[in-house]
Scaffold this active site. Structure first.
Site, PDB file in Angstrom:
ATOM      1  CG  ASP A  55       5.959  -4.102   9.873  1.00 27.27           C
ATOM      2  OD1 ASP A  55       5.880  -5.227   9.350  1.00 27.27           O
ATOM      3  OD2 ASP A  55       5.626  -3.071   9.293  1.00 27.27           O
ATOM      4  CB  ALA A  71       3.039   2.374   3.021  1.00 26.30           C
ATOM      5  CB  SER A  72      -1.911   1.116   2.700  1.00 28.17           C
ATOM      6  OG  SER A  72      -1.450   0.643   3.949  1.00 28.17           O
ATOM      7  CB  ILE A  73      -0.986   4.129   6.791  1.00 31.90           C
ATOM      8  CG1 ILE A  73      -2.027   3.043   7.091  1.00 31.90           C
ATOM      9  CG2 ILE A  73      -1.030   5.196   7.870  1.00 31.90           C
ATOM     10  CD1 ILE A  73      -1.876   2.399   8.444  1.00 31.90           C
ATOM     11  CB  ALA A  74       2.218   7.469   6.147  1.00 30.42           C
ATOM     12  CD  GLN A  75       3.301  10.186  -0.534  1.00 33.40           C
ATOM     13  OE1 GLN A  75       2.525   9.418  -1.097  1.00 33.40           O
ATOM     14  NE2 GLN A  75       3.809  11.247  -1.149  1.00 33.40           N
ATOM     15  CB  VAL A  76       8.922   8.169   3.960  1.00 32.39           C
ATOM     16  CG1 VAL A  76      10.164   8.804   4.593  1.00 32.39           C
ATOM     17  CG2 VAL A  76       8.155   7.350   4.990  1.00 32.39           C
ATOM     18  CE  LYS A 134       4.860   6.019   8.558  1.00 34.53           C
ATOM     19  NZ  LYS A 134       5.134   4.848   9.447  1.00 34.53           N
TER      20      LYS A 134
END
Length: 512
Positions: free
Chosen positions: A285, A131-136, A150
């Site tokens: 969310d 995603a725009s802020i983090a990735q998992v 994350k």
């Protein structure tokens, strides 16, 4: 401090991108848009090839991560951007190309300050989500547990800080342009957005939100929250229990696995109501990508970067408003809006009740599956301007989440209705919270707390008014009017002293 020239250049650049996607057309054509702002928008689109159909989601995705988050925020505000834009922005996908695994490992090492082998036996190189802020990434701990890791993207905090700085500057420039913009409070909208992103950019706060929600939801065994691995969590890394489930967006897979879709929808709605109304702390969310089904027709939620919080007084008002709309008691709904200060006192309660009836009655005549919370909110937005209703930022997330939850529940069971499912829960909560037993209990608690504070109150009174000392009490002094003369009080004092000396010299001059 960023200069106005830099802010202006950024806005023109962003405006140009929005214009190329036709995303400024609605605001430019809105009759409530101030003339000065309309001229700026025309400058931004000058020479651009504007498509016939605006592509709002594409426009914000082209601007980068901060704009994606802002677009998701504006999707909750059709009163600002219009219904078409809000609908378009709801399709924003917070998905971007992943960062290289080597960068992820470097970020993990820097965050933990120790070798990764001490914490993880394995970390899969391909992320399960970016995603725009983090990735998992999926991983296995040294003690054999499967976890989700994350990781924040490098420098994402600085990118957001620059963008938000300009958003704040722009909001401060346009808010004074007209009364309508002041009513919509763009500066407050950006401040709310700033707080949301600050929480998302600190993964320890997200972990704390997850932990708190898990405790609150112990009363809803059908709704689960993954456990946090605090030993492997920092401000830039969050490690939690891995969930093997089926996303609620995959209806075909749910049916093939034998899940009861109606029950999953009911669990989701009840979980949301308990969070929002009973606890006042809710997952804001709850889209299909963040919800999974696991055996036992249970729902598991992930991604707790955006959370909402409502105090008890606002929850009581909210419950009464929902129940009043469900039962058609528009007069009471109108009274609550005035009690809460949502509608200014110079308006008439009866007139507002009639306007609410115009919103509610058409829905009450519809078939169950056609009655919609989203439809109701759109209709309510249409009357806010007529009654000078000021934006309530603390309810923005709630409104967004209500629509989101209803959409997910309807995708599972098209015949379900949030009103019908919510009715018994809201009615019971109102009875428990506002009934005579609750009133007596609240009064007893308040009185006991007051009695417990009495000793401290007595001590503070004694400190303020101590017992007399050894000196005799001063005689009462006659009140004398003091006149302000010249430039200050010192002239009064000088005049009084001079007069006293003159009198004394006259009376006792011979003695002196």
């Amino acid at each position: 401090m960023t200069s106005a020239i830099v802010h202006t250049w950024r806005l023109l650049s962003w405006g140009r991108t929005l214009a190329r996607h036709g995303a400024l057309r609605g605001i430019e054509r809105d009759p409530n848009t101030p003339a000065r702002l309309r001229r700026l928008l025309r400058v931004a689109r000058f020479g651009a090839r504007v498509p016939e159909q605006p592509r709002y989601a594409d426009a914000f995705e082209a601007l980068g991560p901060a704009a994606i988050k802002l677009g998701q925020t504006l999707a909750t505000r059709p009163d600002i951007v219009g219904d078409d834009a809000a609908t378009g922005l709801l399709r924003l996908q917070d998905a971007v190309p992943p960062i290289p695994f080597a960068v992820v490992c470097a970020q993990l090492k820097a965050s933990f300050g120790r070798p990764l082998d001490d914490l993880f036996a394995e970390i899969e190189e391909v992320p399960v989500g970016a995603a725009s802020i983090a990735q998992v990434h999926r991983a296995t701990t040294t003690d054999g547990r499967r976890v989700a890791v994350k990781v924040l993207r490098p420098n994402v905090e600085e990118d957001f800080a620059r963008a938000i700085d300009t958003y704040e500057w722009a909001a401060a420039q346009i808010e004074p342009m007209a009364g309508e913009l002041a009513r919509l409070q763009p500066r407050l909208v950006i401040e709310t957005f700033k707080r949301w992103t600050a929480r998302e950019l600190d993964l320890r706060r997200e972990a704390a939100s997850s932990s708190e929600l898990a405790e609150n939801m112990s009363a809803e065994p059908g709704f689960l929250v993954p456990a946090i691995d605090w030993q492997r969590t920092t401000g830039k890394v969050l490690t939690s229990e891995w969930i093997d489930g089926i996303k609620l967006s995959n209806r075909a897979a749910l049916v093939a696995a034998g899940y009861d879709l109606r029950e999953l929808a009911r669990v989701l709605i009840h979980a949301f109501l308990r969070q929002a109304i009973a606890d006042g702390f809710f997952h804001a969310d709850m889209h299909q990508g963040n919800l999974f089904a696991v055996p036992g027709n249970r729902v598991v939620a992930i991604d707790f970067g955006i959370m909402g919080r409502i105090d008890r007084r606002a929850r009581v008002w909210l419950a009464e408003i929902l129940y009043g709309l469900i039962t058609g008691n528009y007069r009471r709904v109108a009274e609550i809006h005035f009690e809460a200060g949502y509608v200014p006192a110079h308006h008439d309660v009866g007139e507002f009740a009639t306007a609410l009836r115009a919103v509610g009655e058409p829905m009450r005549g519809l078939p169950v599956k056609e009655m919609s919370i989203g439809m109701m909110l759109d209709s309510l937005f249409s009357i806010t301007r007529d009654f000078d209703m000021i934006t309530q930022p603390h309810l923005l997330l709630l409104q967004k989440t209500m629509v989101m939850v209803e959409g997910v529940a309807t995708s599972l069971d098209p015949d379900i209705n949030l009103w019908e499912t919510a009715g018994p829960f809201v009615e019971e909560w109102i009875r428990n919270e506002l009934g005579p037993e609750a009133a007596i209990a609240d009064r007893l608690v308040a009185d006991v707390r007051t009695l417990a504070r009495l000793p401290d109150l007595v001590r503070r009174i004694e400190a303020r008014y101590p017992a007399p000392g050894g000196a005799p009490p001063a005689p009462p002094l006659r009140e004398i009017e003091v006149v302000r003369i010249g430039a200050g009080w010192r002239y009064v004092a000088v005049a009084a002293i001079s007069a006293a000396i003159a009198v004394a010299a006259t009376l006792f001059g011979t003695a002196w």
